[in-house]
Design an enzyme around this catalytic site. Structure first.
Site, PDB file in Angstrom:
ATOM      1  N   GLU A 114      61.229  79.786 126.173  1.00  0.00           N
ATOM      2  CA  GLU A 114      61.260  78.480 125.524  1.00  0.00           C
ATOM      3  C   GLU A 114      60.596  77.450 126.438  1.00  0.00           C
ATOM      4  O   GLU A 114      60.714  77.518 127.665  1.00  0.00           O
ATOM      5  CB  GLU A 114      62.709  78.075 125.230  1.00  0.00           C
ATOM      6  CG  GLU A 114      62.862  76.930 124.248  1.00  0.00           C
ATOM      7  CD  GLU A 114      64.296  76.833 123.712  1.00  0.00           C
ATOM      8  OE1 GLU A 114      64.794  77.828 123.162  1.00  0.00           O
ATOM      9  OE2 GLU A 114      64.898  75.763 123.873  1.00  0.00           O
ATOM     10  N   ASP A 116      60.492  73.244 126.361  1.00  0.00           N
ATOM     11  CA  ASP A 116      61.165  72.166 125.632  1.00  0.00           C
ATOM     12  C   ASP A 116      60.696  70.774 126.012  1.00  0.00           C
ATOM     13  O   ASP A 116      60.508  70.464 127.198  1.00  0.00           O
ATOM     14  CB  ASP A 116      62.676  72.180 125.917  1.00  0.00           C
ATOM     15  CG  ASP A 116      63.365  73.420 125.394  1.00  0.00           C
ATOM     16  OD1 ASP A 116      62.888  74.002 124.419  1.00  0.00           O
ATOM     17  OD2 ASP A 116      64.405  73.794 125.976  1.00  0.00           O
ATOM     18  N   GLU A 118      62.855  67.451 124.999  1.00  0.00           N
ATOM     19  CA  GLU A 118      64.081  67.036 124.327  1.00  0.00           C
ATOM     20  C   GLU A 118      64.424  65.603 124.723  1.00  0.00           C
ATOM     21  O   GLU A 118      64.415  65.267 125.908  1.00  0.00           O
ATOM     22  CB  GLU A 118      65.249  67.963 124.715  1.00  0.00           C
ATOM     23  CG  GLU A 118      65.040  69.406 124.306  1.00  0.00           C
ATOM     24  CD  GLU A 118      66.117  70.320 124.858  1.00  0.00           C
ATOM     25  OE1 GLU A 118      66.739  71.044 124.060  1.00  0.00           O
ATOM     26  OE2 GLU A 118      66.336  70.311 126.092  1.00  0.00           O
ATOM     27  N   THR A 132      62.459  67.896 130.055  1.00  0.00           N
ATOM     28  CA  THR A 132      61.538  69.026 129.926  1.00  0.00           C
ATOM     29  C   THR A 132      62.248  70.257 130.466  1.00  0.00           C
ATOM     30  O   THR A 132      63.045  70.176 131.400  1.00  0.00           O
ATOM     31  CB  THR A 132      60.241  68.787 130.702  1.00  0.00           C
ATOM     32  OG1 THR A 132      60.541  68.678 132.115  1.00  0.00           O
ATOM     33  CG2 THR A 132      59.574  67.497 130.241  1.00  0.00           C
ATOM     34  N   ASN A 143      73.212  84.162 128.339  1.00  0.00           N
ATOM     35  CA  ASN A 143      73.145  83.283 129.503  1.00  0.00           C
ATOM     36  C   ASN A 143      71.694  83.119 129.928  1.00  0.00           C
ATOM     37  O   ASN A 143      71.067  84.058 130.418  1.00  0.00           O
ATOM     38  CB  ASN A 143      73.961  83.863 130.671  1.00  0.00           C
ATOM     39  CG  ASN A 143      75.440  83.893 130.363  1.00  0.00           C
ATOM     40  OD1 ASN A 143      75.967  82.951 129.788  1.00  0.00           O
ATOM     41  ND2 ASN A 143      76.109  84.977 130.739  1.00  0.00           N
ATOM     42  N   ILE A 145      68.650  80.767 131.943  1.00  0.00           N
ATOM     43  CA  ILE A 145      68.493  79.923 133.129  1.00  0.00           C
ATOM     44  C   ILE A 145      67.490  78.824 132.818  1.00  0.00           C
ATOM     45  O   ILE A 145      66.314  79.092 132.584  1.00  0.00           O
ATOM     46  CB  ILE A 145      68.037  80.767 134.328  1.00  0.00           C
ATOM     47  CG1 ILE A 145      69.104  81.811 134.664  1.00  0.00           C
ATOM     48  CG2 ILE A 145      67.759  79.878 135.531  1.00  0.00           C
ATOM     49  CD1 ILE A 145      68.627  82.899 135.593  1.00  0.00           C
ATOM     50  N   ARG A 147      65.242  75.382 133.574  1.00  0.00           N
ATOM     51  CA  ARG A 147      64.444  74.798 134.651  1.00  0.00           C
ATOM     52  C   ARG A 147      64.161  73.349 134.269  1.00  0.00           C
ATOM     53  O   ARG A 147      63.019  72.967 134.012  1.00  0.00           O
ATOM     54  CB  ARG A 147      63.185  75.621 134.862  1.00  0.00           C
ATOM     55  CG  ARG A 147      63.472  77.012 135.445  1.00  0.00           C
ATOM     56  CD  ARG A 147      62.284  77.934 135.308  1.00  0.00           C
ATOM     57  NE  ARG A 147      62.425  79.117 136.147  1.00  0.00           N
ATOM     58  CZ  ARG A 147      63.131  80.208 135.814  1.00  0.00           C
ATOM     59  NH1 ARG A 147      63.762  80.253 134.645  1.00  0.00           N
ATOM     60  NH2 ARG A 147      63.210  81.234 136.632  1.00  0.00           N
ATOM     61  N   TRP A 210      76.916  68.509 125.896  1.00  0.00           N
ATOM     62  CA  TRP A 210      76.163  68.378 127.143  1.00  0.00           C
ATOM     63  C   TRP A 210      75.105  67.279 127.168  1.00  0.00           C
ATOM     64  O   TRP A 210      74.629  66.897 128.235  1.00  0.00           O
ATOM     65  CB  TRP A 210      75.462  69.701 127.480  1.00  0.00           C
ATOM     66  CG  TRP A 210      74.439  70.128 126.469  1.00  0.00           C
ATOM     67  CD1 TRP A 210      74.655  70.888 125.368  1.00  0.00           C
ATOM     68  CD2 TRP A 210      73.029  69.816 126.453  1.00  0.00           C
ATOM     69  NE1 TRP A 210      73.485  71.081 124.670  1.00  0.00           N
ATOM     70  CE2 TRP A 210      72.477  70.432 125.312  1.00  0.00           C
ATOM     71  CE3 TRP A 210      72.205  69.075 127.297  1.00  0.00           C
ATOM     72  CZ2 TRP A 210      71.126  70.332 124.987  1.00  0.00           C
ATOM     73  CZ3 TRP A 210      70.848  68.972 126.974  1.00  0.00           C
ATOM     74  CH2 TRP A 210      70.326  69.606 125.838  1.00  0.00           C
TER      75      TRP A 210
END
Length: 294
Positions: A114, A116, A118, A132, A143, A145, A147, A210
């Site tokens: 992905e 992003d 956002e 980003t 799960n 990770i 960045r 979140w």
């Protein structure tokens, strides 16, 4: 008194230089890509009753009766330039995500890639945060990770449309705001760089757990509907069955060798120096054995 006046003058000069925005990048990849109508490159993915198309502009919204709305590109891509202009909602938008991103989550659930852009909702008189992010092959158990690199903006994104874009090629990922590069994520090795084809998406949804101050402030539906507006869609890329160097995407800079020019680097460093508010590589809470590129 003289020292006080000097301090005021320096503060004024500092704020004035910031108000001018970043230095010119000298190269404008969005000008190399023709704008497309929504139906030329996208379709509704979910929440069609909360999606409205008026000529070239798309409006999507979220209220308490639905989970929001999203759209998806007609094709998936191995590389390319992907951009849109977005106008965000002012006022109370805490907990709400308005996004534009690349993903193959539907093809590889729990093991996806992905890229992003956002917009993390906020409260009145506080700036939006542009997040980003890059995911590379989740662990397979859900799960993944992140960045993340987060920024405030040098303008009010609720007052007008601004262009946001991702340029992804086999060597690098560059995030742009109004053609100013704000982040470059280079390919350092295969394990830390997405290579599988991805679709292009946009959406608005409730991420109260979140999105705003790490979930401390939730969505408040007294302020509904929450609205995101998109237009000026730009896609120029190599599709899933093509070579990722097919040549359809604009270069990241005026140099055919790729990368960023010195002028672009200066503009990016200005943004990061003045408006970057989070960098995953500098977060002492993170286990950086999972992010070797740091």
């Amino acid at each position: 008194m003289a020292l006080f006046l000097l301090s005021l003058l320096l503060l004024f000069l500092f704020n004035s230089s910031n108000a001018q925005g970043p230095p010119s990048p000298g190269y404008y990849p969005s000008s190399k890509v023709q704008s497309l109508g929504f139906s030329q490159c996208f379709r509704n993915l979910w929440g069609p009753q909360h999606q409205s198309l008026d000529q070239s502009a798309l409006t999507i919204w979220l209220d308490k009766t639905t989970g929001g709305s999203g759209f998806k590109s007609l094709k998936n891509y191995r590389s390319g330039y992907f951009g849109t202009s977005v106008k965000l909602q002012p006022g109370y938008t805490a907990g709400i995500i308005t996004s534009f991103y690349l993903s193959n989550n539907q093809d590889y659930p729990g093991n996806h890639d992905e890229i992003d852009i956002e917009f993390l909702g906020t409260t009145p008189n506080k700036p939006y945060t542009l997040q980003t992010n890059v995911y590379i092959r989740g662990s397979g158990d859900g799960n993944i990770i992140g960045r993340e690199m987060k920024f405030h903006l040098w303008f009010d994104p609720t007052q007008a449309y601004h262009n946001y874009a991702i340029l992804w090629n086999p060597n690098e990922i560059i995030f742009f705001v109004d053609d100013v590069p704000i982040r470059r994520y280079p390919r350092k090795n295969d394990a830390t760089f997405p290579q599988r084809p991805m679709y292009v998406y946009g959406s608005i949804w409730d991420a109260s757990s979140w999105a705003t101050e790490e979930g401390r402030i939730k969505a408040d539906y007294r302020y509904q509907p929450f609205i995101g507006k998109y237009n000026n869609f730009k896609i120029a890329g190599c599709t899933a069955n093509e070579n990722p160097w097919c040549g359809r995407s604009p270069s990241s800079s005026s140099s055919r060798a790729g990368g960023l020019s010195r002028q672009q680097m200066a503009a990016m460093l200005w943004v990061q120096r003045n408006y970057k508010v989070y960098d995953y590589c500098r977060d002492p809470r993170r286990d950086h054995t999972h992010t070797p590129e740091c």
